[in-house]
Design an enzyme around this catalytic site. Sequence first.
Site, PDB file in Angstrom:
ATOM      1  N   HIS A 279       0.607  -1.372   0.175  1.00 21.17           N
ATOM      2  CA  HIS A 279       0.106   0.130  -0.092  1.00 21.17           C
ATOM      3  C   HIS A 279       0.912   1.149   0.041  1.00 21.17           C
ATOM      4  O   HIS A 279       2.060   1.088  -0.001  1.00 21.17           O
ATOM      5  CB  HIS A 279      -0.969   0.074   1.301  1.00 21.17           C
ATOM      6  CG  HIS A 279      -0.376   0.381   2.394  1.00 21.17           C
ATOM      7  ND1 HIS A 279      -1.114   0.824   3.478  1.00 21.17           N
ATOM      8  CD2 HIS A 279       0.834   0.512   2.913  1.00 21.17           C
ATOM      9  CE1 HIS A 279      -0.211   0.837   4.641  1.00 21.17           C
ATOM     10  NE2 HIS A 279       0.923   0.620   4.238  1.00 21.17           N
TER      11      HIS A 279
ATOM     12  N   CYS B 126       5.182   4.745   5.480  1.00 22.22           N
ATOM     13  CA  CYS B 126       3.777   4.413   4.926  1.00 22.22           C
ATOM     14  C   CYS B 126       3.399   5.084   3.546  1.00 22.22           C
ATOM     15  O   CYS B 126       2.649   4.778   2.777  1.00 22.22           O
ATOM     16  CB  CYS B 126       2.735   4.238   5.812  1.00 22.22           C
ATOM     17  SG  CYS B 126       2.699   2.530   6.540  1.00 22.22           S
TER      18      CYS B 126
ATOM     19  N   HIS C  85       5.249  -0.268  -0.497  1.00 23.14           N
ATOM     20  CA  HIS C  85       5.920  -1.100   0.418  1.00 23.14           C
ATOM     21  C   HIS C  85       4.940  -2.091   0.989  1.00 23.14           C
ATOM     22  O   HIS C  85       3.719  -1.948   0.638  1.00 23.14           O
ATOM     23  CB  HIS C  85       6.647  -0.251   1.550  1.00 23.14           C
ATOM     24  CG  HIS C  85       5.456   0.248   2.397  1.00 23.14           C
ATOM     25  ND1 HIS C  85       4.825   1.636   1.856  1.00 23.14           N
ATOM     26  CD2 HIS C  85       4.659   0.148   3.556  1.00 23.14           C
ATOM     27  CE1 HIS C  85       3.852   1.940   3.048  1.00 23.14           C
ATOM     28  NE2 HIS C  85       3.832   0.849   3.909  1.00 23.14           N
TER      29      HIS C  85
ATOM     30  N   ASP D  26      -4.246 -10.857  -0.390  1.00 23.43           N
ATOM     31  CA  ASP D  26      -3.195 -11.182  -0.487  1.00 23.43           C
ATOM     32  C   ASP D  26      -2.493 -10.956  -1.567  1.00 23.43           C
ATOM     33  O   ASP D  26      -2.687 -11.550  -2.652  1.00 23.43           O
ATOM     34  CB  ASP D  26      -3.246 -12.881  -0.189  1.00 23.43           C
ATOM     35  CG  ASP D  26      -2.199 -13.465   0.488  1.00 23.43           C
ATOM     36  OD1 ASP D  26      -1.189 -12.651   0.905  1.00 23.43           O
ATOM     37  OD2 ASP D  26      -1.804 -14.753   0.237  1.00 23.43           O
TER      38      ASP D  26
END
Length: 138
Positions: free
Chosen positions: A16, A35, A41, A81
């Site tokens: 994200h 983030c 990442h 996933d």
Amino acid sequence: MPEVRVTRRMHFSAAHRLFRREWSDKHNTSVFGDCSNPNWHGHNYELEVTVLGPVDPETGYVVDLKELRDLVQVRVVDDVDHKNLNLDVHWMKGILPSTENLVVAIWNRLVDGLPASVRLERVRLKETPRNFVEYTGD
Ligand code: NI
């Protein structure tokens, strides 16, 4: 009849980036830190889904854990996933993929799919071993 909480733990990895388009890169980094890395990442997420219900006198179970696992697998894990939460997940479209927003979206994916004998009690999402959030539908 006693009511018991039952939890299934699942795992997924996803990429994200936390950012707001209308903010500068500098401001995004000051708010979201690592983030907000522009080149994405990933995190190894741990997801815990807890249901509450009466113990069935015949089976001794609150819920068939395979049924609960399959629900979480199909409605959540298969979608996220090894995916990019900003780009690939239709039920996260237009939503900033913070852990808080993700846990609410996961709740909404699960809440109407459970057997009638149980209710969703809590969804806990760990983004790192040290940081986790919980949603109880409020
Ligand atoms: Ni992150």
